[in-house]
Design a protein around this motif. Structure first.
Motif, PDB file in Angstrom:
ATOM      1  N   GLU A 124       0.836  -1.208   0.000  1.00 19.67           N
ATOM      2  CA  GLU A 124       0.000   0.000   0.000  1.00 19.67           C
ATOM      3  C   GLU A 124       0.870   1.258   0.000  1.00 19.67           C
ATOM      4  O   GLU A 124       0.561   2.246  -0.660  1.00 19.67           O
ATOM      5  N   GLN A 125       1.985   1.193   0.732  1.00 13.09           N
ATOM      6  CA  GLN A 125       2.879   2.354   0.772  1.00 13.09           C
ATOM      7  C   GLN A 125       3.469   2.615  -0.619  1.00 13.09           C
ATOM      8  O   GLN A 125       3.538   3.754  -1.070  1.00 13.09           O
ATOM      9  N   ALA A 126       3.843   1.539  -1.287  1.00  6.89           N
ATOM     10  CA  ALA A 126       4.398   1.701  -2.638  1.00  6.89           C
ATOM     11  C   ALA A 126       3.346   2.308  -3.563  1.00  6.89           C
ATOM     12  O   ALA A 126       3.630   3.227  -4.344  1.00  6.89           O
ATOM     13  N   ALA A 127       2.097   1.833  -3.421  1.00  8.27           N
ATOM     14  CA  ALA A 127       1.017   2.350  -4.268  1.00  8.27           C
ATOM     15  C   ALA A 127       0.778   3.826  -3.981  1.00  8.27           C
ATOM     16  O   ALA A 127       0.602   4.631  -4.895  1.00  8.27           O
ATOM     17  N   ASP A 135       1.264   7.184  -6.660  1.00  8.45           N
ATOM     18  CA  ASP A 135       0.016   7.774  -7.149  1.00  8.45           C
ATOM     19  C   ASP A 135      -0.274   9.078  -6.404  1.00  8.45           C
ATOM     20  O   ASP A 135      -0.584   9.071  -5.215  1.00  8.45           O
ATOM     21  N   ASN A 136      -0.190  10.191  -7.127  1.00  7.32           N
ATOM     22  CA  ASN A 136      -0.380  11.500  -6.483  1.00  7.32           C
ATOM     23  C   ASN A 136      -1.766  11.720  -5.884  1.00  7.32           C
ATOM     24  O   ASN A 136      -1.933  12.467  -4.942  1.00  7.32           O
ATOM     25  N   GLY A 137      -2.742  11.057  -6.482  1.00  8.55           N
ATOM     26  CA  GLY A 137      -4.115  11.285  -6.007  1.00  8.55           C
ATOM     27  C   GLY A 137      -4.530  10.336  -4.894  1.00  8.55           C
ATOM     28  O   GLY A 137      -5.668  10.370  -4.429  1.00  8.55           O
ATOM     29  N   TYR A 138      -3.588   9.471  -4.446  1.00 10.76           N
ATOM     30  CA  TYR A 138      -3.941   8.417  -3.490  1.00 10.76           C
ATOM     31  C   TYR A 138      -4.597   8.952  -2.218  1.00 10.76           C
ATOM     32  O   TYR A 138      -5.678   8.535  -1.816  1.00 10.76           O
ATOM     33  N   TRP A 139      -3.930   9.927  -1.576  1.00 14.39           N
ATOM     34  CA  TRP A 139      -4.430  10.377  -0.262  1.00 14.39           C
ATOM     35  C   TRP A 139      -5.688  11.219  -0.383  1.00 14.39           C
ATOM     36  O   TRP A 139      -6.508  11.259   0.537  1.00 14.39           O
ATOM     37  N   SER A 177      10.349  20.057   0.247  1.00 15.09           N
ATOM     38  CA  SER A 177      11.140  18.974  -0.343  1.00 15.09           C
ATOM     39  C   SER A 177      10.379  18.283  -1.451  1.00 15.09           C
ATOM     40  O   SER A 177      10.943  17.627  -2.306  1.00 15.09           O
ATOM     41  N   THR A 178       9.050  18.410  -1.418  1.00 16.97           N
ATOM     42  CA  THR A 178       8.268  17.631  -2.374  1.00 16.97           C
ATOM     43  C   THR A 178       7.521  18.507  -3.370  1.00 16.97           C
ATOM     44  O   THR A 178       6.775  18.011  -4.189  1.00 16.97           O
ATOM     45  N   GLY A 179       7.699  19.812  -3.265  1.00 20.94           N
ATOM     46  CA  GLY A 179       7.123  20.694  -4.272  1.00 20.94           C
ATOM     47  C   GLY A 179       5.636  20.967  -4.118  1.00 20.94           C
ATOM     48  O   GLY A 179       5.014  21.511  -5.026  1.00 20.94           O
ATOM     49  N   ILE A 180       5.054  20.614  -2.962  1.00 21.85           N
ATOM     50  CA  ILE A 180       3.640  20.954  -2.750  1.00 21.85           C
ATOM     51  C   ILE A 180       3.565  22.431  -2.397  1.00 21.85           C
ATOM     52  O   ILE A 180       4.478  22.980  -1.770  1.00 21.85           O
ATOM     53  N   PRO A 212       0.641  12.922   4.459  1.00 22.10           N
ATOM     54  CA  PRO A 212       0.958  11.492   4.590  1.00 22.10           C
ATOM     55  C   PRO A 212       2.069  11.051   3.639  1.00 22.10           C
ATOM     56  O   PRO A 212       2.918  10.253   4.012  1.00 22.10           O
ATOM     57  N   ASN A 213       2.067  11.577   2.411  1.00 21.38           N
ATOM     58  CA  ASN A 213       3.130  11.205   1.469  1.00 21.38           C
ATOM     59  C   ASN A 213       4.400  12.026   1.656  1.00 21.38           C
ATOM     60  O   ASN A 213       5.496  11.547   1.409  1.00 21.38           O
TER      61      ASN A 213
END
Ligand code: PFF
Length: 460
Positions: free
Chosen positions: A127-130, A134-138, A282-285, A299-300
Motif C-alpha cells: 500500500e505504501q508503494a502504491a 500515485d499522487n491522487g492516493y491520499w 522537499s516535495t514541491g507541494i 501522509p506522502n
C-alpha cells in the motif's frame, strides 16, 4: 466563600494542563495553514504581537474571573457580577464549549485514524508503494474515509472516550496527572521531529519561507486572521481558561502563568511549522495547500522527504500523527471539563454522571457534524453543512463575542479591588506589570475584538 472542590496539586501540573488546553489542532493543523496562506514569516511576526497584546491580557482576564470566583464558568459571572446579564455570559461560555467540542472531536477522530494508518504503512508494504506512486492516493483515501458511514464516527467516539476516562477521575488525579505525562511526551516527539526536518532537502527553502518576512503581505485581513488564530489557539473566549483557573491555588502568579502558557503555545506552533514546511518544500507541494494539508498532502510528504531512508520517513510520519493525537487529546480534555464542571456544580450531578452526560451529548452532536460532511451531505442549515456551521459559528462569532464580554467584564464591571487582589496575590506581588495588562484590557482589546467580530461576519 471558597467551596470544597479539588484543585491542581502542583505548579508544573497546572501549567502543563493549561498549556495542554492551548496546544492542539490550532497549533499543528491551523497555524501552519494560516501562515502558509498569509505569507509565512510576516504572519508569524504579526501573530506574536497579537499573542502579546491581546492573547496574554485576555488569558489573564479569564484567569482573574476563574480564580476569584472559584467555581464553574456559568456561576463565576453570577458570583462576581451579580446581575442577570452576566449570568448569561457565563452560560454563553459553556455553550461555546459544547459547540467547539462537537466539531473538534470529528477532526480529533481523523487524527486517531491517520495515526493507525501511518503505523500500518511500513516502507515494505504494498500500500505504501502504491501511495507513493500515485499522487491522487491520499485525496481519494481522505474522501472515502470521511464519506464512510461508520469509520469516522467510531474513531471520534473512541477519542471522546479517552477524554472521558481522564475527566471522570477529576482534576488532580485525572487532568493533572495525565497532562504531566502527555505534555512532556508531546515535547519529546516535537523536538525529535524538528531535528529530523533539518535533514530534508527542502530544509533551507522551508525555513526561509517561515523566517524571512515579506511585509508587503501585511493587510488588515491578515492581521485579523492572526488575531482570530491567537484566540482559537490560546483557548480564549469560552469557559476553558476560566474553568481551569478556578482550580488554581492562591499562590499562583496569574500573569506569569499566562506568559508561560502563551510562550509554550506559540513555540509549539512555530516548531510545527519547522516540521511541516521543510518537508513540504522537499516535495514541491504549495505551502498554502489549505486545511487539507495535514490529511491529504502530509501522509506522502514525510515519506518522500526522506526517500533515501524509508524507515526514517516512516518513523517521522507515525510520530507526526502521534503528536497530533496527543495535542488534540489535551485540548479535548479541557473542552470536556467546562460543561462537566457546570453540570456537577449547577445541577448537583456526580462527576461520573456529569461526564457521562457530556460524553453522550457531544458524541451525538459530533455524529451529526461528521455525517454532514459525509453520507448526509444535504444536512445543512443557513447554507452551510453542520460541521462548517459549528466551526464558523464558534470561531467567528462565539469566541470573539465571549472574548469581548470577558474583557469588558474584567476591565469595567469587576470590582477593581478584586482585579487588583487577583493580580497581586493579595498584595504580595507588585502591581507594576499588571497595570499594562489592565490598560490593554480596557482600551485596546474591546476595539480590536469588535473588528474581529465584524470581519468574521463579513462586514469588513
Ligand atoms: N486551543 C485549542 C487548539 O489550539 O487546538 C482549541 C481550543 C481548545 C479552543 C479549548 C478553545 C478551547 F476552549
Amino acid at each position: 466563600m471558597r467551596n470544597e472542590r479539588s484543585d491542581f496539586a502542583s505548579k508544573l501540573g497546572m501549567v502543563l494542563a493549561t498549556a495542554g488546553s492551548a496546544v492542539g489542532l490550532g497549533n499543528i493543523w491551523r497555524f501552519p495553514v494560516e501562515a502558509g496562506n498569509n505569507g509565512g514569516a510576516a504572519f508569524i511576526i504579526i501573530y506574536i504581537l497579537c499573542v502579546l497584546a491581546l492573547g496574554i491580557p485576555l488569558t489573564v482576564a479569564e484567569f482573574v474571573v476563574g480564580r476569584a470566583a472559584h467555581t464553574n464558568t456559568a456561576q463565576a459571572y453570577k458570583r462576581l457580577g451579580g446581575n442577570r446579564f452576566w449570568r448569561q455570559t457565563g452560560k454563553l461560555g459553556v455553550m461555546t464549549g459544547w459547540f467547539i467540542m462537537s466539531y473538534y472531536i470529528v477532526v480529533a477522530g481523523w487524527t486517531l485514524a491517520y495515526f493507525f494508518k501511518a503505523a500500518s504503512m511500513t516502507p515494505s508494504s504494498a500500500e505504501q508503494a502504491a501511495a507513493l506512486a500515485d499522487n491522487g492516493y491520499w485525496e481519494r483515501y481522505f474522501g472515502a474515509f470521511i464519506a464512510h458511514p461508520l469509520l469516522p464516527i467510531a474513531c471520534m467516539a473512541v477519542f471522546v472516550l479517552m477524554s472521558h476516562f481522564v475527566i471522570v477521575r477529576g482534576v488532580e488525579k485525572g487532568i493533572e496527572r495525565f497532562s504531566k505525562v502527555l505534555m512532556p511526551l508531546l515535547f519529546i516527539i516535537l523536538i525529535a521531529l524538528v531535528a529530523c526536518s533539518f535533514f530534508t532537502e527542502g530544509a533551507a527553502a522551508g525555513l526561509a519561507f517561515l523566517f524571512k518576512p515579506d511585509f508587503s503581505k501585511v493587510t488588515l485581513r491578515m492581521v485579523l486572521a492572526a488575531m482570530g488564530q491567537a484566540f482559537f489557539s490560546m483557548s480564549i473566549g469560552m469557559g476553558c481558561l476560566c474553568t481551569y483557573a478556578s482550580y488554581f491555588g492562591r499562590e499562583t502568579n496569574l500573569l506569569r502563568t499566562a506568559l508561560h502558557v502563551g510562550m509554550i503555545d506559540t513555540l509549539v506552533a512555530i516548531m510545527s511549522g519547522i516540521v511541516i514546511f521543510p518537508a513540504v518544500f522537499s516535495t514541491g507541494i504549495r505551502p498554502d495547500a489549505g486545511a487539507s494539508l495535514v490529511f491529504i498532502a502530509l501522509p506522502n510528504v514525510f515519506q518522500e522527504a526522506f526517500s533515501a531512508l524509508p524507515w526514517l520517513g516512516y518513523a517521522v510520519s507515525v510520530l507526526f500523527y502521534a503528536l497530533l493525537v496527543l495535542a488534540t487529546l489535551t485540548s479535548v480534555i479541557s473542552l470536556h471539563e467546562v460543561p462537566t464542571a457546570y453540570l456537577t456544580e449547577d445541577f448537583h450531578l456526580s462527576r461520573r454522571a456529569a461526564t457521562t452526560v457530556v460524553t453522550i451529548v457531544v458524541i451525538t452532536l459530533g455524529t451529526l457534524c461528521s455525517l454532514s460532511i459525509g453520507p448526509l451531505k444535504g444536512l445543512a442549515l443557513f447554507g452551510r453543512n453542520l460541521f462548517d456551521l459549528f466551526d464558523w459559528t464558534s470561531s467567528q462569532i462565539l469566541l470573539p463575542l465571549g472574548g469581548a464580554l470577558i474583557t469588558f467584564f474584567a476591565a469595567w464591571i469587576l470590582d477593581r479591588s478584586i482585579l487588583r487582589r487577583e493580580l497581586t496575590n493579595d498584595g504580595t506581588l507588585p502591581y507594576g506589570h499588571a497595570r499594562l495588562i489592565v490598560a490593554l484590557l480596557r482600551y485596546f482589546a474591546p476595539f480590536v475584538i469588535f473588528l474581529i467580530l465584524i470581519s468574521g461576519l463579513g462586514l469588513l
